[in-house]
Write a protein that holds these residues in place. Structure first.
Motif, mmCIF file in Angstrom:
data_model
loop_
_atom_site.group_PDB
_atom_site.id
_atom_site.type_symbol
_atom_site.label_atom_id
_atom_site.label_comp_id
_atom_site.label_asym_id
_atom_site.label_seq_id
_atom_site.Cartn_x
_atom_site.Cartn_y
_atom_site.Cartn_z
ATOM 1 N N LEU A 1 0.828 -1.222 0.000
ATOM 2 C CA LEU A 1 0.000 0.000 0.000
ATOM 3 C C LEU A 1 0.853 1.258 0.000
ATOM 4 C CD1 LEU A 1 -2.701 -0.898 2.714
ATOM 5 C CD2 LEU A 1 -2.948 -1.033 0.233
ATOM 6 N N ASN A 2 2.183 1.078 0.155
ATOM 7 C CA ASN A 2 3.091 2.196 0.390
ATOM 8 C C ASN A 2 2.699 2.994 1.647
ATOM 9 O OD1 ASN A 2 5.407 3.671 -0.096
ATOM 10 N ND2 ASN A 2 4.300 5.242 -1.278
ATOM 11 N N ALA A 3 2.336 2.269 2.688
ATOM 12 C CA ALA A 3 2.090 2.912 3.983
ATOM 13 C C ALA A 3 3.420 3.347 4.568
ATOM 14 C CB ALA A 3 1.397 1.927 4.919
ATOM 15 N N ALA A 4 3.364 4.323 5.477
ATOM 16 C CA ALA A 4 4.611 4.814 6.071
ATOM 17 C C ALA A 4 5.249 3.746 6.963
ATOM 18 C CB ALA A 4 4.346 6.086 6.864
ATOM 19 N N GLU A 5 4.428 2.901 7.585
ATOM 20 C CA GLU A 5 4.969 1.851 8.462
ATOM 21 C C GLU A 5 3.924 0.742 8.649
ATOM 22 O OE1 GLU A 5 5.151 3.074 12.558
ATOM 23 O OE2 GLU A 5 4.031 4.908 12.113
ATOM 24 N N PRO A 6 4.390 -0.486 8.940
ATOM 25 C CA PRO A 6 3.453 -1.603 9.112
ATOM 26 C C PRO A 6 2.401 -1.337 10.185
ATOM 27 C CG PRO A 6 5.705 -2.427 8.953
ATOM 28 C CD PRO A 6 5.802 -0.934 9.001
ATOM 29 N N ALA A 7 2.731 -0.546 11.207
ATOM 30 C CA ALA A 7 1.777 -0.302 12.307
ATOM 31 C C ALA A 7 0.518 0.398 11.812
ATOM 32 C CB ALA A 7 2.440 0.527 13.396
ATOM 33 N N GLU A 8 0.562 0.981 10.626
ATOM 34 C CA GLU A 8 -0.634 1.644 10.095
ATOM 35 C C GLU A 8 -1.602 0.654 9.440
ATOM 36 O OE1 GLU A 8 0.856 6.141 9.105
ATOM 37 O OE2 GLU A 8 1.228 4.622 7.567
ATOM 38 N N CYS A 9 -1.198 -0.617 9.395
ATOM 39 C CA CYS A 9 -2.035 -1.622 8.721
ATOM 40 C C CYS A 9 -2.613 -2.577 9.751
ATOM 41 C CB CYS A 9 -1.203 -2.391 7.694
ATOM 42 S SG CYS A 9 -0.483 -1.286 6.457
ATOM 43 N N VAL A 10 -3.913 -2.490 9.954
ATOM 44 C CA VAL A 10 -4.612 -3.324 10.928
ATOM 45 C C VAL A 10 -5.226 -4.499 10.181
ATOM 46 C CG1 VAL A 10 -6.504 -3.397 12.607
ATOM 47 C CG2 VAL A 10 -5.155 -1.280 12.302
ATOM 48 N N PHE A 11 -4.992 -5.708 10.673
ATOM 49 C CA PHE A 11 -5.667 -6.853 10.055
ATOM 50 C C PHE A 11 -7.103 -6.921 10.561
ATOM 51 C CE2 PHE A 11 -1.344 -8.799 9.341
ATOM 52 C CZ PHE A 11 -1.456 -8.803 7.950
ATOM 53 N N THR A 12 -8.013 -7.129 9.623
ATOM 54 C CA THR A 12 -9.427 -7.287 9.960
ATOM 55 C C THR A 12 -9.908 -8.566 9.281
ATOM 56 O OG1 THR A 12 -10.199 -6.100 8.000
ATOM 57 C CG2 THR A 12 -9.775 -4.773 9.980
ATOM 58 N N ARG A 13 -11.198 -8.801 9.413
ATOM 59 C CA ARG A 13 -11.791 -9.963 8.750
ATOM 60 C C ARG A 13 -11.998 -9.675 7.264
ATOM 61 N NH1 ARG A 13 -17.047 -11.035 8.468
ATOM 62 N NH2 ARG A 13 -17.680 -9.320 9.806
ATOM 63 N N SER A 14 -12.228 -8.413 6.921
ATOM 64 C CA SER A 14 -12.633 -8.068 5.555
ATOM 65 C C SER A 14 -12.729 -6.553 5.412
ATOM 66 C CB SER A 14 -14.023 -8.652 5.286
ATOM 67 O OG SER A 14 -14.928 -8.123 6.251
ATOM 68 N N THR A 15 -13.059 -6.119 4.216
ATOM 69 C CA THR A 15 -13.373 -4.712 3.968
ATOM 70 C C THR A 15 -14.520 -4.278 4.877
ATOM 71 O OG1 THR A 15 -12.821 -5.043 1.644
ATOM 72 C CG2 THR A 15 -14.116 -3.079 2.188
ATOM 73 N N THR A 16 -15.539 -5.125 4.933
ATOM 74 C CA THR A 16 -16.710 -4.820 5.749
ATOM 75 C C THR A 16 -16.309 -4.538 7.186
ATOM 76 O OG1 THR A 16 -18.041 -6.259 4.351
ATOM 77 C CG2 THR A 16 -18.943 -5.738 6.520
ATOM 78 N N GLU A 17 -15.461 -5.406 7.741
ATOM 79 C CA GLU A 17 -15.084 -5.180 9.135
ATOM 80 C C GLU A 17 -14.213 -3.933 9.268
ATOM 81 O OE1 GLU A 17 -14.033 -7.792 12.985
ATOM 82 O OE2 GLU A 17 -12.464 -7.757 11.474
ATOM 83 N N ALA A 18 -13.368 -3.689 8.278
ATOM 84 C CA ALA A 18 -12.511 -2.502 8.346
ATOM 85 C C ALA A 18 -13.364 -1.233 8.425
ATOM 86 C CB ALA A 18 -11.584 -2.463 7.126
ATOM 87 N N ILE A 19 -14.410 -1.170 7.615
ATOM 88 C CA ILE A 19 -15.269 0.027 7.608
ATOM 89 C C ILE A 19 -16.054 0.118 8.915
ATOM 90 C CG2 ILE A 19 -17.165 1.212 6.413
ATOM 91 C CD1 ILE A 19 -16.146 -0.160 3.805
ATOM 92 N N ASN A 20 -16.560 -1.016 9.380
ATOM 93 C CA ASN A 20 -17.266 -1.017 10.664
ATOM 94 C C ASN A 20 -16.355 -0.555 11.798
ATOM 95 O OD1 ASN A 20 -20.204 -2.172 10.843
ATOM 96 N ND2 ASN A 20 -19.199 -3.268 9.169
ATOM 97 N N LEU A 21 -15.084 -0.956 11.706
ATOM 98 C CA LEU A 21 -14.132 -0.561 12.739
ATOM 99 C C LEU A 21 -14.012 0.969 12.785
ATOM 100 C CD1 LEU A 21 -10.629 -2.227 13.229
ATOM 101 C CD2 LEU A 21 -10.991 0.193 13.647
ATOM 102 N N VAL A 22 -13.866 1.586 11.628
ATOM 103 C CA VAL A 22 -13.708 3.050 11.588
ATOM 104 C C VAL A 22 -14.978 3.721 12.108
ATOM 105 C CG1 VAL A 22 -13.304 5.061 10.119
ATOM 106 C CG2 VAL A 22 -12.076 2.924 9.677
ATOM 107 N N ALA A 23 -16.145 3.213 11.666
ATOM 108 C CA ALA A 23 -17.405 3.830 12.093
ATOM 109 C C ALA A 23 -17.559 3.703 13.610
ATOM 110 C CB ALA A 23 -18.583 3.179 11.367
ATOM 111 N N ALA A 24 -17.222 2.526 14.136
ATOM 112 C CA ALA A 24 -17.468 2.276 15.560
ATOM 113 C C ALA A 24 -16.463 2.984 16.468
ATOM 114 C CB ALA A 24 -17.438 0.773 15.834
ATOM 115 N N THR A 25 -15.265 3.225 15.974
ATOM 116 C CA THR A 25 -14.248 3.811 16.867
ATOM 117 C C THR A 25 -14.071 5.304 16.569
ATOM 118 O OG1 THR A 25 -12.435 3.211 15.399
ATOM 119 C CG2 THR A 25 -13.069 1.609 17.050
#
Ligand SMILES: *Cc1c(COP(=O)(O)O)cnc(C)c1O
Length: 586
Positions: free
Chosen positions: A93-117
């Protein structure tokens, strides 16, 4: 063309050796009813190359242990593999560092994570979330849930008839109230490639953050979250030639640092007492419990694999497939292509208008020829509403697809249209005055069921049984348009279904009915239901176990879940009418 003797696939003017690439995907050499599998549903899920399958299976055979916990070497090794995959994602993804990449179950969970937090911590009444009209339900529903909880409001960025986002309307919607813009990089239903860089720049100028749903992009072109300046970026492994059950949320570190945890549990803490818990730093803060370790390993392998093929070659090949598909589909009379965006990824979506064939029927008919396409609303109902259609048929391509497969699809569509035309010519429309309710076909539903079961037993396999049902439907008279209304409409079917049921005028203990649908297979099922039920005593209808009977016919295993639900809804409607009669008699 004879599949066995097919010449080597034609390739674009690139160095991609499609035959060799296909050989890496075990599933692509399988057969369906003696025909080669034609897999044209990569936008729903891509197939996996041997390299991914092997990485996952090697992990299970030789490296599995829980991570971040054991102080034995096996666990440390598994932890390294998991974190190695995270590093691969960050590079990808060309992220600045691995810590910026959170493993989730899917795209769906990634979006839910942002909405919920982030969402719950930052949004309040009066704040606005802008979503494009092209979004997948997974980039709509989490925001609606958040809006309900916080009082924030959702506003929709319109699209034009071609399927492009209306950037002027977007500019007008942006205001100091805008807190978040949610947009996909590629539409899964139309293939529109959105100008996300520009969308992000405009949002940032208004102080809003942007979440990019990259599910449909990552397998088709290079992703650079820093060049995009995306705040959040989500994707799924299973659309990137990787396994299911693993996805990624990229977020800028500064955002992740301020976000409260998503779920509570093991691994996401620094210190726990019953009085208070200190949370771990990102990304672990957002990965409570034992994660999908083998999925992460598989995703890492998928990234290595796709990078070894190279996006330049992938894109050249896929664009060439898209051009060919567009040409072939456009040339089919009566077929209406949906989506003419300026820039498109390899998705073709259409509706068969003349002869009118419901998308579900078309999907089933293609499946019987070994061709896998997606039919329905593609989890984009607001977009379907905008296009004025209930559903489309969608073929989507991956790097392993060939020109020959697109020809197989186009030839099959022409053949199906011809067959439908011939079948439709056989049923004459009925005048309302000539309404002829079918009488009982046997003494009771059970006796009718026995007859139907006998007929089915003579048909050797599912394709012949399917043809038989379609044929029954072909002989079913149409319900006059005036009887297709809200009262006769049956909810819960993906196709349009109308049932006009009533007590028989001269024998009110009995129920008779007429019904119709825009889908031929459903019309066939209606014909079966008429044989079972029409003209029968209401009590007998209630006593008959239709579900067990359809299971006995083998429909359970062959009808899609939508169809089974639709059949169930029709049976329920008829049972309601019967129950009303029984109650009236009592
Ligand atoms: C598939 C898809 C999703 C959802 O992905 P899941 O893996 O099912 O969570 C979201 N957005 C788009 C554009 C998609 O194509």
């Amino acid at each position: 063309m004879n599949a066995q003797a097919a010449p080597a696939p034609r390739t674009a003017e690139t160095t991609l050796d499609v035959a060799a690439l296909r050989a890496q995907f075990p599933i692509l050499s399988t057969q369906v009813d003696g025909r080669p599998l034609v897999y044209l549903d990569s936008a729903a899920s891509t197939q996996q190359p041997q390299a991914v399958i092997a990485a996952v299976s090697d992990y299970h055979r030789a490296a599995h242990a829980n991570i971040h916990r054991g102080n034995y070497r096996l666990s440390q090794h598994a932890t390294r593999l998991y974190e190695h995959a995270r590093a691969a994602v960050a590079r990808f993804l060309n992220a600045a560092e691995p810590a910026e990449c959170v493993f989730t179950r899917s795209t769906t969970e990634a979006i839910n994570l942002v909405a919920a937090t982030w969402g719950r911590a930052n949004l309040g009444p009066g704040d606005e979330i802008l979503l494009s009209n092209l979004e997948h339900h997974s980039n709509i529903v989490p925001w609606q849930m958040l809006a309900e909880q916080t009082g924030a409001r959702i506003r929709v960025i319109p699209i034009d008839d071609a399927g492009d986002i209306d950037l002027d309307a977007y500019r007008r919607l942006l205001s100091p109230r805008t807190r978040l813009v949610g947009v996909n990089q590629v539409s899964n239903a139309l293939g529109t490639v959105n100008p996300v860089r520009e969308i992000i720049e405009l949002a940032h100028a208004h102080g809003a953050l942007v979440l990019v749903d990259g599910a449909q992009w990552v397998a088709h072109g290079r992703t650079d979250v820093r060049a995009l300046d995306a705040d959040f970026y989500a994707f799924s492994g299973h659309k990137l030639y990787g396994p299911t059950g693993i996805g990624v949320l990229y977020a800028k570190r500064a955002l992740l640092e301020t976000m409260p945890p998503y779920q509570g549990g093991g691994d996401m803490i620094e210190q726990v007492s019953f009085e208070a818990t200190r949370y771990a730093a990102p990304p672990t803060r957002f990965e409570a419990g034992t994660p999908n370790i083998s999925g992460a390993v598989g995703l890492g392998a998928a990234i290595d694999w796709i990078e070894s093929v190279g996006f330049e070659r992938i894109s050249a090949h896929e664009q060439w497939l898209l051009r060919h598909a567009t040409e072939r589909l456009e040339a089919i009379p009566g077929l209406a292509l949906k989506g003419r965006a300026r820039r498109r990824s390899c998705v073709a979506s259409w509706v068969m208008e003349a002869p009118a064939i419901s998308s579900l029927d078309l999907g089933t008919a293609l499946d019987l020829r070994g061709i896998c396409v997606r039919t329905g609303h593609h989890c984009c109902q607001p977009l379907m509403d905008r296009l004025g259609v209930a559903a489309t048929v969608r073929a989507s391509f991956g790097v392993y697809n060939t020109l020959e497969e697109i020809d197989t699809l186009a030839d099959a569509l022409i053949e199906i249209a011809d067959e439908t035309r011939a079948r439709q010519a056989r049923v004459a429309p009925v005048a309302e005055t000539a309404l002829d309710y079918p009488g009982p076909s046997a003494d009771s539903p059970a006796a009718a069921a026995a007859q139907i079961a006998d007929d089915f037993e003579l048909l050797p396999d599912w394709p012949t049984r399917h043809e038989y049902i379609i044929d029954l439907g072909g002989r079913l008279p149409h319900l006059p348009a005036s009887m297709q209304n809200a009262a006769t409409h049956v909810q819960g079917c993906q196709s349009q279904v109308y049932i006009a049921a009533r007590a028989m005028p001269d024998d009110p203990e009995r129920v008779e009915f007429l019904a119709d649908s825009d889908a031929e297979l459903v019309r066939g099922l209606i014909a079966l239901l008429q044989q079972l039920y029409s003209g029968q005593r209401a009590r007998d209808i209630l006593d008959f176990d239709a579900r067990a009977f359809f299971a006995r016919l083998g429909l359970d295993g062959h009808l899609s879940m939508n169809r089974r639900n639709g059949l169930e809804a029709m049976v329920q409607r008829l049972r309601q009418v019967a129950a009303r009669q029984v109650a009236a008699d009592a």
